[in-house]
Design a protein around this motif. Structure first.
Motif, PDB file in Angstrom:
ATOM      1  N   TYR A  21     -34.075   7.248 -25.200  1.00 23.02           N
ATOM      2  CA  TYR A  21     -32.929   7.149 -24.309  1.00 23.02           C
ATOM      3  C   TYR A  21     -31.837   6.237 -24.867  1.00 23.02           C
ATOM      4  N   GLY A  24     -30.395   7.937 -27.912  1.00 23.20           N
ATOM      5  CA  GLY A  24     -29.759   9.177 -27.464  1.00 23.20           C
ATOM      6  C   GLY A  24     -28.379   8.933 -26.880  1.00 23.20           C
ATOM      7  N   ILE A  25     -28.265   7.914 -26.037  1.00 23.00           N
ATOM      8  CA  ILE A  25     -26.975   7.588 -25.430  1.00 23.00           C
ATOM      9  C   ILE A  25     -25.977   7.128 -26.486  1.00 23.00           C
ATOM     10  N   THR A  28     -24.956  10.113 -28.677  1.00 21.79           N
ATOM     11  CA  THR A  28     -24.109  11.030 -27.914  1.00 21.79           C
ATOM     12  C   THR A  28     -22.706  10.472 -27.768  1.00 21.79           C
ATOM     13  N   GLN A  88     -28.472  12.803 -20.171  1.00 23.10           N
ATOM     14  CA  GLN A  88     -29.853  12.299 -20.163  1.00 23.10           C
ATOM     15  C   GLN A  88     -30.715  13.092 -19.178  1.00 23.10           C
ATOM     16  N   CYS A  89     -30.105  13.486 -18.053  1.00 28.09           N
ATOM     17  CA  CYS A  89     -30.834  14.336 -17.095  1.00 28.09           C
ATOM     18  C   CYS A  89     -31.171  15.679 -17.719  1.00 28.09           C
ATOM     19  N   THR A  92     -34.102  15.182 -20.247  1.00 30.35           N
ATOM     20  CA  THR A  92     -35.351  14.919 -19.526  1.00 30.35           C
ATOM     21  C   THR A  92     -35.875  16.192 -18.874  1.00 30.35           C
TER      22      THR A  92
END
Length: 259
Positions: A21, A24-25, A28, A88-89, A92
């Motif tokens: 996470y 990833g953030i 991105t 992120q949603c 997931t």
């Protein structure tokens, strides 16, 4: 770990969630900064009538830079960064759906197809209101607007960072109520669910084909780096007509009902 033609597929249970996470953030966000000007240009090209303002991508880039400066290429960027949450949603949902589908079908293409479509459904439910606001900000040209709403710059003073955002939100709510923030929701689903659903199968397809055509010592990272853009180009080509409709419904066409 599932393996096809030497291409490893990392499943949900193999991930370090904290690193996943955080990195990833960050990644991105870096990608978003680099491609956002082209997202803005694409939206303006989709919305304009014929070639009334721009003759193409390069022409739009030069004209925006000349008349609005570098800041003009990043209109609505701060608002758009809130889509990092939906991103992120999306990831997931994608990973958990793959894990669930694997109980019934272990075919990688089927898992990717179902998971990609499901993830887009969840992500778009969060993203559409942010997209509607950010796209109206993208349409704000110097002294005029290409969209339905124009930012009211009172007394010629420059508005605060989120002042324009607040003004657009108020105008959308006055014109269309709460439904205005979900304008073009169905068009978004018809764009991004197929886009995501076909991107993943095509990504794995291209990766497997490249793996069979290249030497065994060819780095997996290189194959994946090539497969990703190829899959994106394929998916975008298939869904671009609906994406044009989505942009026009959300930004321009007042006679369309917010589906």
């Amino acid at each position: 770990m599932e393996d096809k033609r030497n291409i490893p597929i990392i499943e949900w249970e193999h991930l370090d969630k904290r690193k996943f996470y955080v990195f990833g953030i960050c990644m991105t966000m870096m990608i978003r900064v680099s491609v956002y000007p082209f997202t803005l240009i694409r939206t303006r090209l989709q919305v304009q009538k014929g070639k009334s303002l721009y003759n193409g991508t390069f022409d739009a880039f030069v004209k925006i830079l000349r008349t609005e400066g570098a800041a003009g290429l990043y209109r609505g960027f701060l608002v758009n960064t809130f889509t990092l949450i939906s991103g992120q949603c999306y990831v997931t949902t994608y990973e958990l759906t793959r894990k669930y589908v694997s109980r019934y079908n272990n075919n990688n293409a089927v898992k990717s197809l179902v998971a990609g479509g499901s993830a887009s459904l969840v992500a778009q439910s969060i993203t559409v209101p942010i997209d509607v606001i950010s796209q109206h900000l993208m349409m704000q040209r110097k002294g005029e607007s290409m969209g339905r709403f124009k930012v009211q710059n009172q007394d010629g003073k420059r508005m605060l960072v989120f002042g324009q955002t607040k003004d657009i939100i108020v105008q959308i709510f006055k014109a269309d109520g709460f439904r205005g923030f979900y304008r073009g929701y169905v068009a978004s689903l018809l764009t991004y669910i197929p886009n995501s659903a076909v991107w993943w199968p095509f990504y794995h397809f291209y990766a497997e084909q490249l793996s069979s055509l290249t030497p065994k010592d060819c780095p997996h990272l290189l194959l994946q780096a090539i497969s990703g853009p190829l899959a994106a180009a394929t998916a975008s080509t298939l869904t671009n007509p609906m994406d044009v409709i989505r942009a026009r419904v959300q930004v321009v066409l007042s006679n369309y009902r917010a589906a």
